[in-house]
Design an enzyme around this catalytic site. Sequence first.
Site, PDB file in Angstrom:
ATOM      1  N   GLY A  42      20.499  44.629   9.046  1.00 28.01           N
ATOM      2  CA  GLY A  42      20.460  45.691  10.031  1.00 28.01           C
ATOM      3  C   GLY A  42      20.444  45.219  11.468  1.00 28.01           C
ATOM      4  O   GLY A  42      20.780  44.073  11.785  1.00 28.01           O
ATOM      5  N   VAL A  43      20.052  46.128  12.359  1.00 23.57           N
ATOM      6  CA  VAL A  43      20.022  45.850  13.790  1.00 23.57           C
ATOM      7  C   VAL A  43      19.108  44.676  14.102  1.00 23.57           C
ATOM      8  O   VAL A  43      19.454  43.773  14.859  1.00 23.57           O
ATOM      9  CB  VAL A  43      19.555  47.106  14.573  1.00 23.57           C
ATOM     10  CG1 VAL A  43      19.217  46.751  16.017  1.00 23.57           C
ATOM     11  CG2 VAL A  43      20.639  48.177  14.528  1.00 23.57           C
ATOM     12  N   ILE A 179      12.389  45.943  26.340  1.00 25.02           N
ATOM     13  CA  ILE A 179      13.728  45.374  26.157  1.00 25.02           C
ATOM     14  C   ILE A 179      14.310  44.938  27.492  1.00 25.02           C
ATOM     15  O   ILE A 179      14.872  43.847  27.624  1.00 25.02           O
ATOM     16  CB  ILE A 179      14.658  46.388  25.462  1.00 25.02           C
ATOM     17  CG1 ILE A 179      14.150  46.721  24.062  1.00 25.02           C
ATOM     18  CG2 ILE A 179      16.087  45.848  25.382  1.00 25.02           C
ATOM     19  CD1 ILE A 179      14.959  47.799  23.348  1.00 25.02           C
ATOM     20  N   HIS A 439      -9.784  22.388  17.672  1.00 32.36           N
ATOM     21  CA  HIS A 439      -9.669  22.025  19.092  1.00 32.36           C
ATOM     22  C   HIS A 439      -8.693  20.865  19.249  1.00 32.36           C
ATOM     23  O   HIS A 439      -8.689  19.942  18.439  1.00 32.36           O
ATOM     24  CB  HIS A 439     -11.043  21.617  19.631  1.00 32.36           C
ATOM     25  CG  HIS A 439     -11.017  21.132  21.041  1.00 32.36           C
ATOM     26  ND1 HIS A 439     -10.943  21.991  22.115  1.00 32.36           N
ATOM     27  CD2 HIS A 439     -11.038  19.873  21.554  1.00 32.36           C
ATOM     28  CE1 HIS A 439     -10.926  21.287  23.232  1.00 32.36           C
ATOM     29  NE2 HIS A 439     -10.983  19.987  22.914  1.00 32.36           N
TER      30      HIS A 439
END
Length: 467
Positions: A42-43, A179, A439
């Site tokens: 899809g997109v 966007i 860390h």
Amino acid sequence: MNKLESVETLVIGSGPGGYVAALRSSQLGMKTAIVERGQLGGVCTNVGCIPSKALIAESHRYDLLRSFNHADAAASFKTAQEFKEGIVTKQAGGVRYLLNTAGVSVLEGEARLIDEHTAVIEQSGQEQTVSFKYAILATGSRPIELQAFPVGGRVLSSTEALSLPEVPASLVVIGGGYIGVELGQMYAKFGTEVTILEGGEQVLPGFEADLVVPVIRRLKADGINMITGATAEHVVQNTDSITLHYSKNQEQHHVTADYVLVTIGRKPNTDGKLGLERIGLPVTSRGLIETDEQCRTAIPHIFAIGDITAGPALAHKASYEAKVAAEAIAGLTSEIDYKAMPLVVFSDPELSSVGLSETQAKANATPVVIGKASFGINGRALALREPEGFVKIVADPASGIVMGAQIVGVEASTLVSELALAIEMGATVEDLAMTIHPHPTLGEVIMEAAENAVKKMRIKSKKEQQI
């Protein structure tokens, strides 16, 4: 017309909602088919999330190399486009592999619902008929086009902006949402002169002002001109340029560039040939399909997910709803719960938010305690040359349960997952503070923000005891 064997679940659309729904449906033992009229994935996979983030990452690499005087914009952008295409191809191939190995039938073509249990799949003049017991609609969305700014020539939508063959010298972006900011900043880092036109009082509307401040500072450092409180009116295209006319404070202005990029939102794909009106499935004035807590529509055996339903147009929202819909079809008790739905902007620095914000708490008169810590003194952030930003945790002042969190800074998109999990599990700020973080890592800023909240709670408790 070729009559296909019937399936139990038919999924229409193969984006991050559709293909996840098909996979989950098949995993739960249902005979499943998925329909896609374009490219699998899809997109999101082909012209949205994946290619945009690939180019954004490449722009950061170029920006770093440029700081050491080791980069050429034209060559770097060509390499970036080739890299992006490789990622897209790999991701789309991965979707096909997953569907095939899960036993999902992939039907190529455009689906047309002809009744509540039948769809016709059309491809190159050929038609196939599929009957189904259940359907999941996952047809996604497309960029909104304004009548005054039809896409074509030098007017671009996000789709065209991701496939320009070379770095434009200048670009005007209409819309300062996520966007517009992401793509505008990406091009600015490659050397494009970028202007962002926003109708509101700040870019990235919807995010708290203190979160947006570090982003605006970096946007300005990248040479981006932000014009807020402005209204785009019309454009005039020439052979080698385009001029955008806009108004601000009741005065007329214009700006000329190579291209104009329109990023004002997306429109649900519930119109066209799909045939919702034919089967009597209503949509709202915005073209959205109303659903219940299991993504079920007004027609009980038809479900809808993703951008065609209410809520933010997010790929991870669609994937989440996909699992709920498939499990509901299988008879499970799954229901949607959006309390820990993260929002992310891949700006520089990145933004992320999940759950309740400090602004929302104040607006609703909800008592909260705020724990905050900066990336500015974090060893890992300093080593990455990314000291900008902070983590903010919003918690219940009595129990310490985490209610929300916001991050602006390096890898905010990754770090927010720990805070989403905390909200989902009902964890407290003390739980976060007592979790051992390695860390030096960026995650220590979350720990320190939680420690700050715990400290505030203890001071408040001590004062109350004294009273």
